[in-house]
Motif scaffolding. Structure first.
Motif, PDB file in Angstrom:
ATOM      1  N   TRP A  46       0.870  -1.185   0.000  1.00  0.00           N
ATOM      2  CA  TRP A  46       0.000   0.000   0.000  1.00  0.00           C
ATOM      3  C   TRP A  46       0.897   1.222   0.000  1.00  0.00           C
ATOM      4  N   MET A  47       0.762   2.036  -1.035  1.00  0.00           N
ATOM      5  CA  MET A  47       1.611   3.224  -1.211  1.00  0.00           C
ATOM      6  C   MET A  47       3.084   2.854  -1.023  1.00  0.00           C
ATOM      7  N   GLN A  62     -11.134   0.093   4.269  1.00  0.00           N
ATOM      8  CA  GLN A  62     -11.499   1.403   3.694  1.00  0.00           C
ATOM      9  C   GLN A  62     -12.964   1.700   3.992  1.00  0.00           C
ATOM     10  N   ILE A  85       0.456   2.531   7.066  1.00  0.00           N
ATOM     11  CA  ILE A  85       0.427   3.522   5.974  1.00  0.00           C
ATOM     12  C   ILE A  85      -0.981   3.552   5.364  1.00  0.00           C
ATOM     13  N   MET A  86      -1.572   2.363   5.214  1.00  0.00           N
ATOM     14  CA  MET A  86      -2.909   2.300   4.616  1.00  0.00           C
ATOM     15  C   MET A  86      -3.926   3.031   5.511  1.00  0.00           C
ATOM     16  N   SER A  89      -3.436   6.689   5.286  1.00  0.00           N
ATOM     17  CA  SER A  89      -3.916   7.285   4.029  1.00  0.00           C
ATOM     18  C   SER A  89      -5.441   7.438   4.049  1.00  0.00           C
ATOM     19  N   HIS A  90      -6.143   6.478   4.669  1.00  0.00           N
ATOM     20  CA  HIS A  90      -7.599   6.617   4.788  1.00  0.00           C
ATOM     21  C   HIS A  90      -7.954   7.804   5.700  1.00  0.00           C
ATOM     22  N   ALA A  92      -6.091  10.413   6.153  1.00  0.00           N
ATOM     23  CA  ALA A  92      -5.745  11.635   5.409  1.00  0.00           C
ATOM     24  C   ALA A  92      -6.903  12.016   4.480  1.00  0.00           C
ATOM     25  N   MET A  93      -7.510  10.991   3.869  1.00  0.00           N
ATOM     26  CA  MET A  93      -8.648  11.277   2.984  1.00  0.00           C
ATOM     27  C   MET A  93      -9.814  11.866   3.785  1.00  0.00           C
ATOM     28  N   HIS A 133       8.248   7.880   4.811  1.00  0.00           N
ATOM     29  CA  HIS A 133       7.055   7.868   3.956  1.00  0.00           C
ATOM     30  C   HIS A 133       6.253   9.161   4.124  1.00  0.00           C
ATOM     31  N   MET A 135       3.250   9.578   4.530  1.00  0.00           N
ATOM     32  CA  MET A 135       2.169   9.425   5.516  1.00  0.00           C
ATOM     33  C   MET A 135       2.689   9.433   6.960  1.00  0.00           C
TER      34      MET A 135
END
Ligand SMILES: C[S@@+](CC[C@H](N)C(=O)[O-])C[C@H]1O[C@@H](n2cnc3c(N)ncnc32)[C@H](O)[C@@H]1O
Length: 259
Positions: A46-47, A62, A85-86, A89-90, A92-93, A133, A135
């Motif tokens: 993931w990323m 997600q 990280i995953m 990222s969620h 962050a969204m 990273h 994130m």
């Protein structure tokens, strides 16, 4: 009924039917077993960071994070950092969408929502890659056993600053360890949020799938979930998630805090 409601109703009916579809369920369980024998779960990232999860479970995470909108995700078991990280990222969204809706700007230096990861052994190369990273500014990590009282106290202290918490347990998969993790971290989960217990599938596959690990049928996260729920009415297994996924490492592992 409008078309959106119609779509959602059809989806709910289909998922419900999957819950009673023994052929589809058996086929999926056999697929999970073979994929574990072939280490398929190590194929993904993931990323850019390796994540030890099925793509189906990544989509489920997600969906859960979008639904719950947590401000803190606590994860036991970091490995290469892909799941941290995953989750980051969620989150962050979520921060991004919230800022768009509110018409405000984001401060990338001070992300609101955060991820806290725990691992008994954060390897140097993994720590460096996570720190490098993009994130990383919303990730904090604690090295220590997740069931050690010192770690538990640090996590409880950290969690005091957050209102909506989601927990993922993905470290040592023995019954005793997962029970101790549930006792330590499930109470931190917010109402209507989730405690996701990974690798409950171990109960459903032959014992020779894991010859080099202490977990096996009878001694694994699913047996821990079952025992934990005997004396805890705050959580219920959300069967709709595994019924929709069918291919998942977490059957009986999506625990929703309902009271
Ligand atoms: C399956 S991996 C985690 C995978 C990660 N969540 C992902 O999705 O990419 C399990 C991790 O649990 C860690 N672990 C094992 N025993 C532990 C313990 N007692 N406390 C905390 N972490 C532990 C291991 O070091 C390993 O990194």
């Amino acid at each position: 009924m409008n078309p959106i409601e119609q779509f959602e109703r059809e989806k709910a009916n289909r998922i419900n039917q999957f819950g009673n579809d023994k052929v589809f369920q058996d086929l999926s369980r056999d697929w999970v077993e073979l994929s574990m024998r072939k280490s398929y779960v190590y194929n993904f990232s993931w990323m850019g960071r390796p994540v030890i999860q099925f793509p189906q479970d990544m989509v489920a995470m997600q969906e859960l994070i979008w639904e719950v909108k947590p401000d803190l995700v606590i994860e036991t078991g970091i490995a290469h950092g892909g799941s941290l990280i995953m989750s980051a990222s969620h989150l962050a969204m979520l921060d991004y969408c919230e800022a768009i809706e509110a018409g405000t700007s984001l401060d990338p230096q001070k992300p609101k929502r955060r991820v806290l990861g725990l691992d008994i052994d954060i390897r140097d190369h993994n720590r460096k890659a996570i720190a490098a990273h993009p994130m990383s500014n919303r990730i904090d990590m604690i090295q220590g056993s997740s069931i050690d009282s010192e770690t538990i106290n640090q996590v409880k202290d950290y969690a005091k600053n957050y209102k909506k918490i989601l927990v993922c347990l993905d470290s040592n998969h023995t019954h005793e360890h997962v029970i101790a993790e549930l006792e330590a971290y499930a109470p931190l989960v917010s109402l209507n949020s989730y405690c996701v217990v990974f690798d409950t599938f171990v109960e459903d596959v032959p014992k020779d799938v894991f010859t080099d690990r202490p977990w096996a049928p009878g001694n694994n996260p699913k047996t821990a979930v079952w025992e934990y729920l005997k004396n805890n009415s705050q959580f219920e297994i959300d069967k709709t998630i595994e019924n929709k996924l069918l291919i998942t490492v977490a059957p009986d592992g999506f625990l929703k805090k309902v009271r």
